[in-house]
Design a protein around this motif. Sequence first.
Motif, PDB file in Angstrom:
ATOM      1  N   UNK A  93       0.784  -1.154  -0.035  1.00 46.99           N
ATOM      2  CA  UNK A  93       0.038   0.060  -0.010  1.00 46.99           C
ATOM      3  C   UNK A  93       0.931   1.105   0.201  1.00 46.99           C
ATOM      4  N   UNK A  94       1.880   0.920  -0.295  1.00 45.85           N
ATOM      5  CA  UNK A  94       3.114   2.232  -0.322  1.00 45.85           C
ATOM      6  C   UNK A  94       2.630   3.627  -0.802  1.00 45.85           C
ATOM      7  N   UNK A  95       1.937   3.434  -2.047  1.00 44.90           N
ATOM      8  CA  UNK A  95       1.620   4.725  -2.930  1.00 44.90           C
ATOM      9  C   UNK A  95       0.257   5.267  -2.282  1.00 44.90           C
ATOM     10  N   UNK A  96      -0.367   4.364  -1.297  1.00 43.47           N
ATOM     11  CA  UNK A  96      -1.695   4.938  -0.739  1.00 43.47           C
ATOM     12  C   UNK A  96      -1.506   5.421   0.544  1.00 43.47           C
ATOM     13  N   UNK A  97      -0.429   5.658   1.162  1.00 46.23           N
ATOM     14  CA  UNK A  97      -0.213   6.015   2.265  1.00 46.23           C
ATOM     15  C   UNK A  97       1.193   6.844   2.832  1.00 46.23           C
ATOM     16  N   UNK A 394       6.852  12.024  19.245  1.00 42.12           N
ATOM     17  CA  UNK A 394       7.000  11.461  18.288  1.00 42.12           C
ATOM     18  C   UNK A 394       5.955  10.144  18.177  1.00 42.12           C
ATOM     19  N   UNK A 395       4.721  10.584  17.975  1.00 45.88           N
ATOM     20  CA  UNK A 395       3.804   9.649  17.500  1.00 45.88           C
ATOM     21  C   UNK A 395       3.863   8.589  16.548  1.00 45.88           C
ATOM     22  N   UNK A 396       3.947   7.293  16.566  1.00 43.77           N
ATOM     23  CA  UNK A 396       4.086   6.647  15.469  1.00 43.77           C
ATOM     24  C   UNK A 396       2.641   6.937  14.377  1.00 43.77           C
ATOM     25  N   UNK A 397       2.687   7.148  13.142  1.00 43.22           N
ATOM     26  CA  UNK A 397       1.391   7.457  12.474  1.00 43.22           C
ATOM     27  C   UNK A 397       1.601   7.175  11.077  1.00 43.22           C
ATOM     28  N   UNK A 398       0.535   6.404  10.632  1.00 40.81           N
ATOM     29  CA  UNK A 398       0.275   6.309   9.126  1.00 40.81           C
ATOM     30  C   UNK A 398      -1.021   6.938   8.763  1.00 40.81           C
ATOM     31  N   UNK A 399      -1.087   7.848   7.538  1.00 41.60           N
ATOM     32  CA  UNK A 399      -2.032   8.339   7.220  1.00 41.60           C
ATOM     33  C   UNK A 399      -2.220   7.918   5.857  1.00 41.60           C
ATOM     34  N   UNK A 400      -3.564   7.247   5.465  1.00 43.30           N
ATOM     35  CA  UNK A 400      -3.659   6.384   4.261  1.00 43.30           C
ATOM     36  C   UNK A 400      -4.916   7.104   3.412  1.00 43.30           C
ATOM     37  N   UNK A 401      -5.415   6.708   2.275  1.00 47.32           N
ATOM     38  CA  UNK A 401      -6.225   7.012   1.626  1.00 47.32           C
ATOM     39  C   UNK A 401      -6.421   8.306   0.943  1.00 47.32           C
ATOM     40  N   UNK A 411       5.290   8.955   0.861  1.00 40.21           N
ATOM     41  CA  UNK A 411       6.809   9.220   1.568  1.00 40.21           C
ATOM     42  C   UNK A 411       6.687   9.134   3.054  1.00 40.21           C
ATOM     43  N   UNK A 412       7.910   9.203   3.644  1.00 41.28           N
ATOM     44  CA  UNK A 412       7.997   9.290   5.085  1.00 41.28           C
ATOM     45  C   UNK A 412       8.290  10.727   5.396  1.00 41.28           C
TER      46      UNK A 412
END
Length: 451
Positions: A93-97, A394-401, A411-412
Motif C-alpha cells: 500500500x506504499x503509494x496509498x499512505x 514522536x507518535x507513530x502515525x500512518x495516514x492513508x487513503x 513518503x515518510x
Amino acid sequence: MARKSWHLDRRTFLKGLGVTCMIPYMEAMGMGNTFNAFGAETKSTKRLCFVYFPNGAGLPEPDSPYYKKWSWFPMGEGKDYQFTNSLSPLASHREDLSILGGLSHPRSRRLLGHLAGDTWLTGGDLRGSQYNNNISVDQVVAQKFGQDTRYPYLALSTDGGVGYKSRVSTLSFDHSGKAIPSEHRHREIFERYFAPNGGATTASRRKSIQQEQKIVDIVLEDSKRLHRRLGRHDQIKMDEYLHSLNKVEEQVKRNERWLDIPMKDFSADHINLNTNATVDPEGYMRTTFDLMILGMQVDLTRVMTYMMAREDGLGLGESFPKLALGLKKGHHTISHDRTTGHWEEWGRYDQWLAKQFSYFLDRMKNTYDEYGSLLENTLVLYGSACSTTHNAVNYPLVLAGGSKMGMKHGSYQKFDDVPMSNLFVSMLHKLGIERESFSDSTGKLDTDIFG
C-alpha cells in the motif's frame, strides 16, 4: 436526464421473516445524480476513520543491532524510505499512505504515555488535577457529516464501554470532553446497524439466530427477486455485497463458538479479562474491520473509530501477543521489558498489528461504491499516542487513503515536535470542513501530502 426504465429507491431493503437488510448504492437508484439515505442529492462521499493501537511502538536506538530490522519508523526519509520488518505488511500500500514522525500533542508531552492515550484525538489538557479533555476530531466531522447518513458515527473498540479516566476504552469524546461509549460485541453491532429499526431484535429474528439461520439465507428470496430486475453491473455489485455480508456473519458465528473453548493456562496478572479473551484475535479484529467495510458500503455512517486495544495492559489486547504469536509476555509487559531480544518481540507484534491494518486497507481498496474504491474517498489515520516506553512524543502515525480527495502519498516525513492537531486541521480541510484551528493547533500541517 430521463428516468431509467426501472428505478430503485435509495432506501430499499431486502426483507425476510423478522429481518430487513440494508443494501449498497446501485446504478438503478440514480438518474445521473446520487442520493443519501434520506433522498437528498449528494456530490461526493468523503469518509474518515481512525485506528488506534496502545503502548507505543518499538524504536530501538540507532546503535542497536535491532534498529534496521525492528524500528517501527522506516529507514531513510521522503520517497526513498525503506520499510523495516515492523511495517513491512504495508509495503503493498506504499503509494496509498504516508508515514509521519515527530507529531505529538504539546500538552501531553510530559504526561505518562498511558494518560496521553485519552488525548489522541482531542489534544486535551490533562496535566493538572482537573480532567480538561475536549471534543475529539472525529466528533467534529460527525456533527457535519451525520446529517447525511443513518448514524453520525461508529465508535468501536476491542473492550467496549468507556473504561476510566487515564485508561479509556474509546477514542471518541463529545463537545464537553466526556468519553463516548464504544461498542465491541460483533453480534449486537451486526444486528443493530444493518437493520432499519434501530436495533430492536424481533422474536422471529431471535429464533432464527438460535436456529443458526443467517441473514443472507433469510432474505434470499427477496434478493433473487431484486436480482432479476438489476442491470449486469448492479447484479455483480449485489452478489459481492451479499458475499461480504455472509462472510462477516460466518466470522461472527465463529467468534461466538470460541467463547466456549478454554484457553491454555497463562499468567493473567495486570489483565482485566472476560470471556471474549478466548476469541482468536486476528479473526476478531478482521471481523471489526469487515463490519466497518459493510458500514461504508451501505453508507451507514462516514465517521468511524476503532481502538484495537486499551492502554496499560488493562484490556483484552494484553493477551494478543500470546494468542496470535505464541509469545510468553503480554503487549504492555513487552513494552517495558529490557531483556535481550525484547525489541524483536515488540517488533513482531508491531508487525502483526500492521498486518491487521493492511487487511483493512486492502479490503477498502478492493471494495467499490459509486465514487470508486472506498479507500480513494476515505482518510484513515493509524497510530498510537506515544513512542517507545510511553514517551508522549514522536507518535507513530500512518495516514492513508483519499487519492480522489487530492492526497499525495508515498513518503515518510519527519517533523520537529509539531502539534498533532495541525494534522487534524489539514484533514478537516480535506474533508471540506473549513476550520482555522482545532484544540492546540498552530495552523495546517506544513507538508505537500495534502496536495
